[in-house]
Each structure stands twice: as C-alpha cells, then as structure tokens.
Design a protein around this motif. Sequence first.
Motif, PDB file in Angstrom:
ATOM      1  N   ARG A  63      28.122  71.733  82.234  1.00 16.16           N
ATOM      2  CA  ARG A  63      27.726  70.331  82.363  1.00 16.16           C
ATOM      3  C   ARG A  63      28.488  69.431  81.408  1.00 16.16           C
ATOM      4  NH1 ARG A  63      22.060  72.473  82.396  1.00 16.16           N
ATOM      5  NH2 ARG A  63      22.263  72.259  80.171  1.00 16.16           N
ATOM      6  N   GLY A  64      29.247  70.013  80.519  1.00 19.48           N
ATOM      7  CA  GLY A  64      30.008  69.216  79.572  1.00 19.48           C
ATOM      8  C   GLY A  64      29.198  68.763  78.373  1.00 19.48           C
ATOM      9  N   LEU A  65      28.049  69.380  78.139  1.00 16.42           N
ATOM     10  CA  LEU A  65      27.237  69.015  76.973  1.00 16.42           C
ATOM     11  C   LEU A  65      27.804  69.666  75.725  1.00 16.42           C
ATOM     12  CD1 LEU A  65      23.603  69.438  78.309  1.00 16.42           C
ATOM     13  CD2 LEU A  65      24.867  67.334  77.966  1.00 16.42           C
ATOM     14  N   GLU A  66      27.857  68.906  74.664  1.00 21.97           N
ATOM     15  CA  GLU A  66      28.318  69.431  73.391  1.00 21.97           C
ATOM     16  C   GLU A  66      27.136  69.493  72.436  1.00 21.97           C
ATOM     17  OE1 GLU A  66      31.622  67.280  71.855  1.00 21.97           O
ATOM     18  OE2 GLU A  66      32.669  67.295  73.781  1.00 21.97           O
ATOM     19  N   ARG A  67      26.963  70.641  71.822  1.00 24.34           N
ATOM     20  CA  ARG A  67      25.828  70.860  70.933  1.00 24.34           C
ATOM     21  C   ARG A  67      25.796  69.824  69.804  1.00 24.34           C
ATOM     22  NH1 ARG A  67      22.709  75.422  70.171  1.00 24.34           N
ATOM     23  NH2 ARG A  67      24.169  76.583  71.460  1.00 24.34           N
ATOM     24  N   GLN A  68      26.940  69.535  69.211  1.00 31.02           N
ATOM     25  CA  GLN A  68      27.009  68.588  68.090  1.00 31.02           C
ATOM     26  C   GLN A  68      26.567  67.188  68.521  1.00 31.02           C
ATOM     27  OE1 GLN A  68      30.887  68.107  66.420  1.00 31.02           O
ATOM     28  NE2 GLN A  68      30.146  67.025  64.611  1.00 31.02           N
ATOM     29  N   LEU A  69      26.981  66.754  69.694  1.00 29.18           N
ATOM     30  CA  LEU A  69      26.610  65.435  70.196  1.00 29.18           C
ATOM     31  C   LEU A  69      25.112  65.350  70.466  1.00 29.18           C
ATOM     32  CD1 LEU A  69      27.248  62.608  71.267  1.00 29.18           C
ATOM     33  CD2 LEU A  69      27.732  63.662  73.477  1.00 29.18           C
ATOM     34  N   VAL A  70      24.571  66.375  71.109  1.00 28.19           N
ATOM     35  CA  VAL A  70      23.134  66.375  71.418  1.00 28.19           C
ATOM     36  C   VAL A  70      22.316  66.374  70.134  1.00 28.19           C
ATOM     37  CG1 VAL A  70      21.277  67.690  72.503  1.00 28.19           C
ATOM     38  CG2 VAL A  70      23.463  67.453  73.669  1.00 28.19           C
ATOM     39  N   GLN A  71      22.721  67.168  69.151  1.00 32.01           N
ATOM     40  CA  GLN A  71      21.995  67.203  67.885  1.00 32.01           C
ATOM     41  C   GLN A  71      22.057  65.855  67.165  1.00 32.01           C
ATOM     42  OE1 GLN A  71      23.629  70.612  65.883  1.00 32.01           O
ATOM     43  NE2 GLN A  71      22.307  72.031  66.997  1.00 32.01           N
ATOM     44  N   GLU A  72      23.190  65.192  67.236  1.00 35.02           N
ATOM     45  CA  GLU A  72      23.321  63.867  66.618  1.00 35.02           C
ATOM     46  C   GLU A  72      22.423  62.853  67.326  1.00 35.02           C
ATOM     47  OE1 GLU A  72      24.691  61.178  63.823  1.00 35.02           O
ATOM     48  OE2 GLU A  72      25.077  63.332  63.899  1.00 35.02           O
ATOM     49  N   LEU A  73      22.361  62.939  68.642  1.00 31.67           N
ATOM     50  CA  LEU A  73      21.491  62.034  69.392  1.00 31.67           C
ATOM     51  C   LEU A  73      20.025  62.275  69.060  1.00 31.67           C
ATOM     52  CD1 LEU A  73      23.258  62.132  72.860  1.00 31.67           C
ATOM     53  CD2 LEU A  73      23.073  60.159  71.354  1.00 31.67           C
ATOM     54  N   LEU A  74      19.649  63.536  68.911  1.00 32.85           N
ATOM     55  CA  LEU A  74      18.261  63.872  68.606  1.00 32.85           C
ATOM     56  C   LEU A  74      17.839  63.425  67.215  1.00 32.85           C
ATOM     57  CD1 LEU A  74      18.066  67.399  70.212  1.00 32.85           C
ATOM     58  CD2 LEU A  74      16.991  65.304  71.026  1.00 32.85           C
ATOM     59  N   LYS A  75      18.767  63.378  66.279  1.00 31.95           N
ATOM     60  CA  LYS A  75      18.433  62.910  64.924  1.00 31.95           C
ATOM     61  C   LYS A  75      17.980  61.460  64.948  1.00 31.95           C
ATOM     62  CE  LYS A  75      21.615  65.824  62.350  1.00 31.95           C
ATOM     63  NZ  LYS A  75      22.846  65.808  61.557  1.00 31.95           N
ATOM     64  N   GLY A  76      18.628  60.649  65.767  1.00 30.52           N
ATOM     65  CA  GLY A  76      18.238  59.250  65.875  1.00 30.52           C
ATOM     66  C   GLY A  76      18.765  58.353  64.788  1.00 30.52           C
ATOM     67  N   SER A  77      19.570  58.877  63.866  1.00 33.47           N
ATOM     68  CA  SER A  77      20.069  58.044  62.771  1.00 33.47           C
ATOM     69  C   SER A  77      20.989  56.946  63.291  1.00 33.47           C
ATOM     70  CB  SER A  77      20.803  58.904  61.736  1.00 33.47           C
ATOM     71  OG  SER A  77      21.866  59.602  62.340  1.00 33.47           O
ATOM     72  N   TRP A  78      21.704  57.215  64.373  1.00 36.43           N
ATOM     73  CA  TRP A  78      22.579  56.193  64.959  1.00 36.43           C
ATOM     74  C   TRP A  78      21.752  55.037  65.506  1.00 36.43           C
ATOM     75  CZ3 TRP A  78      22.043  55.124  70.171  1.00 36.43           C
ATOM     76  CH2 TRP A  78      21.281  56.030  70.900  1.00 36.43           C
ATOM     77  N   PHE A  79      20.555  55.336  65.981  1.00 38.53           N
ATOM     78  CA  PHE A  79      19.672  54.298  66.505  1.00 38.53           C
ATOM     79  C   PHE A  79      19.114  53.445  65.373  1.00 38.53           C
ATOM     80  CE2 PHE A  79      15.531  52.801  68.044  1.00 38.53           C
ATOM     81  CZ  PHE A  79      15.943  52.124  69.173  1.00 38.53           C
TER      82      PHE A  79
END
Length: 102
Positions: A63-79
């Motif tokens: 599916r093209g999912l990258e573990r690092q990207l998903v983990q960064e999104l889940l942290k929410g610090s970018w939000f």
Amino acid sequence: MAKAFSELITDLEAAGLQHSEWLAMLLDREVVYRQDKRMGARLRHAKLRHQAAPEGIDYRAPRGLERQLVQELLKGSWFEAHETQPRVRRQESSCFSGGVHR
C-alpha cells in the motif's frame, strides 16, 4: 455522580483528603464519565465496521505505507505545531494526502 460519590465515601485513601481535594476528585470522575459516555455515543453513531488500531497496521502489504510516517502522524506533534503535514515527508508525495507537497 452518585456512583462516584458512593465510591469515594467507601475509599479509605479518599477519607484522608481535604474537602477541596475530595471534591476535585469527585468532579474529575464526573468529567471522565461524561467524556467516556460522549465518546461511546460517537463511536456507536459512527457505525465503524472494524475495530482497527494503529498497532494492527500491516506494513508488508503493498500500500506504500511507511512505518516512520505513520508513527509521526500518530504522535500528533505536527498538529500541535500548527503544521499542515509532518516533516517526515514534506517534499515527497504523501500516501495520506494523495499529492505532492513542496
């Protein structure tokens, strides 16, 4: 609130608290109870078909999912930093937004 009150009355640790601390604990329990009740109603209303969790993501599937990207999104610090996208893939195509961000 009556349930929390009866629990606090029988709790030996709560008996040693000052009145203001005891009242704060009672109110905290009521707030958590109401939040849980609202969340339950929202989940029932959403009629989700699957019980999904981030831990259940299969990164081996094509599916093209990258573990690092998903983990960064889940942290929410970018939000919280008021960014539109996490810094992990800012210049590359994101599998979540479907486009190229530069």
